[in-house]
Design an enzyme around this catalytic site. Structure first.
Site, PDB file in Angstrom:
ATOM      1  N   VAL A   1       0.800  -1.220   0.000  1.00  0.00           N
ATOM      2  CA  VAL A   1       0.000   0.000   0.000  1.00  0.00           C
ATOM      3  C   VAL A   1       0.837   1.277   0.000  1.00  0.00           C
ATOM      4  O   VAL A   1       0.333   2.341  -0.359  1.00  0.00           O
ATOM      5  CB  VAL A   1      -0.958   0.003   1.211  1.00  0.00           C
ATOM      6  CG1 VAL A   1      -0.210   0.270   2.518  1.00  0.00           C
ATOM      7  CG2 VAL A   1      -2.095   1.004   1.029  1.00  0.00           C
ATOM      8  N   TYR A   2       2.107   1.201   0.380  1.00  0.00           N
ATOM      9  CA  TYR A   2       2.917   2.410   0.446  1.00  0.00           C
ATOM     10  C   TYR A   2       3.039   3.043  -0.942  1.00  0.00           C
ATOM     11  O   TYR A   2       3.563   2.436  -1.872  1.00  0.00           O
ATOM     12  CB  TYR A   2       4.311   2.115   0.995  1.00  0.00           C
ATOM     13  CG  TYR A   2       4.343   1.626   2.432  1.00  0.00           C
ATOM     14  CD1 TYR A   2       3.271   1.826   3.294  1.00  0.00           C
ATOM     15  CD2 TYR A   2       5.463   0.974   2.927  1.00  0.00           C
ATOM     16  CE1 TYR A   2       3.305   1.380   4.603  1.00  0.00           C
ATOM     17  CE2 TYR A   2       5.518   0.529   4.241  1.00  0.00           C
ATOM     18  CZ  TYR A   2       4.430   0.726   5.069  1.00  0.00           C
ATOM     19  OH  TYR A   2       4.476   0.277   6.375  1.00  0.00           O
ATOM     20  N   SER A   3       2.536   4.272  -1.051  1.00  0.00           N
ATOM     21  CA  SER A   3       2.508   4.989  -2.325  1.00  0.00           C
ATOM     22  C   SER A   3       1.928   4.117  -3.432  1.00  0.00           C
ATOM     23  O   SER A   3       2.377   4.149  -4.590  1.00  0.00           O
ATOM     24  CB  SER A   3       3.920   5.480  -2.707  1.00  0.00           C
ATOM     25  OG  SER A   3       4.365   6.447  -1.782  1.00  0.00           O
ATOM     26  N   GLN A   4       0.905   3.328  -3.054  1.00  0.00           N
ATOM     27  CA  GLN A   4       0.168   2.479  -4.000  1.00  0.00           C
ATOM     28  C   GLN A   4       1.087   1.612  -4.858  1.00  0.00           C
ATOM     29  O   GLN A   4       0.957   1.558  -6.075  1.00  0.00           O
ATOM     30  CB  GLN A   4      -0.735   3.334  -4.875  1.00  0.00           C
ATOM     31  CG  GLN A   4      -1.946   3.880  -4.146  1.00  0.00           C
ATOM     32  CD  GLN A   4      -2.821   2.794  -3.526  1.00  0.00           C
ATOM     33  OE1 GLN A   4      -2.923   2.704  -2.301  1.00  0.00           O
ATOM     34  NE2 GLN A   4      -3.436   1.971  -4.347  1.00  0.00           N
TER      35      GLN A   4
END
Length: 322
Positions: A59-62
């Site tokens: 999920v980090y920066s998609q």
């Protein structure tokens, strides 16, 4: 750099883990993220210092954090010498099955993470939170199958209630499924509620703790009223601490000045002194961030310093998960 076994495994990890949430394409949620070219020096600095443990999440920066992490580690490091961790749970796309810990979400998630990382496997695959909408048995069996398929070497968990973690470990043992070897929990001088149940459970079960936010979103490294771009835009971070915590921050500054070291070194040395903690996860967006973290490994606090750092802590509600 010092190394330790991760939990009860035979896996050697550095006492500092580089958290890669800071690297990715900036967006509304992560406007402070560093793009690939800006992130490159931190991977080099970490590897040169002997750090072999790197943590990110889908999920980090998609997904772009995984892409950047994979890009530089694949170019700079021997895959057999590094330990790469990522996570699954948070929403990655709109619509049904775009989030959570169902078998479908996990199987889709691990394949997508490996594609972004450009790797055949991750060393540690973690559930980012507890999924209240999926039977835990389904989640645990799917994670076991990920390990048996060779896509992850080990599995871990992140912030949850101790009773939930205990239940999961019991089910894994009872069914012969791969066991959680780590707990990535919220733990620092401003948030010590994990000392009540989670960390004692980890100690009893042989699970290694790899805390997130060991510097309390940087609050332990600067004057309380000093603001940063991340602090101003980090809505989640705003829910974690309270104004009365400034007294602890002031004590960290006092100890740091007395020792002639940075505040970050003092705060991290306190976390590292807990025998349940294997490798706190630190973010780095400036060169001195990693330098301070590395120096903290060698800093030993005196008993009276530890007592002084801890004496103003006040119990609080759980923060970091629901």
């Amino acid at each position: 750099m010092e190394y330790t076994k991760l939990g009860m495994t035979g896996l050697d990890v550095s006492r500092i883990c580089l958290g890669c949430m800071s690297y990715g394409e900036p967006n509304d949620r992560w406007p402070w993220a560093l793009r690939a070219d800006e992130a490159e020096p931190f991977f080099r600095q970490a590897l040169d210092a002997g750090i072999n443990f790197f943590d990110t999440a889908d999920v980090y920066s998609q997904g772009t954090s995984e892409e950047i992490t994979g890009r530089w580690l694949n170019r700079m490091a021997d895959r057999d010498e590094i330990v790469v961790a990522t996570k699954v749970f948070n929403r990655m796309r709109k619509g049904p099955n775009g989030a959570g810990l169902s078998r479908k979400a996990i199987m889709t998630g691990i394949d997508a993470s490996l594609r972004r990382l450009g790797m055949d496997y991750v060393d540690l695959y973690q559930i980012h939170r507890w999924d209240h909408d999926t039977p835990i048995e389904e989640t645990l069996e799917a994670l076991h199958d990920v390990v048996k398929a060779g896509k992850a070497r080990y599995i871990g968990a992140s912030s949850m209630w101790a009773w939930q973690f205990s239940k999961a470990l019991h089910l894994q043992d009872g069914n012969g499924w791969s066991r959680f070897v780590t707990m990535q929990d919220h733990y620092n001088l401003l948030y010590r509620e994990e000392e009540r149940e989670m960390l004692p459970l980890c100690a009893d079960e042989g699970v290694g703790a790899i805390p997130w936010s060991p510097l309390a979103r940087g609050k332990l490294t600067r004057d309380w009223d000093e603001s940063t771009t991340r602090g101003e835009t980090d809505e989640f971070g705003k829910t974690l601490y309270r104004d009365t915590d400034r007294h602890i921050v002031e004590k960290v500054a006092e100890v740091a000045e007395k020792r002639g070291v940075s505040r970050a070194q003092v705060a991290l040395a306190w976390v590292l002194a807990n025998p349940v903690v294997d490798s706190p996860i630190i973010g780095a967006t400036k060169e001195h961030h990693l330098a301070d973290a590395i120096a903290a490994v060698d800093l030993r606090l005196e008993d009276d310093e530890i007592a002084g750092l801890e004496e103003r802590y006040e119990p609080r509600g759980v923060a970091g998960h629901r």
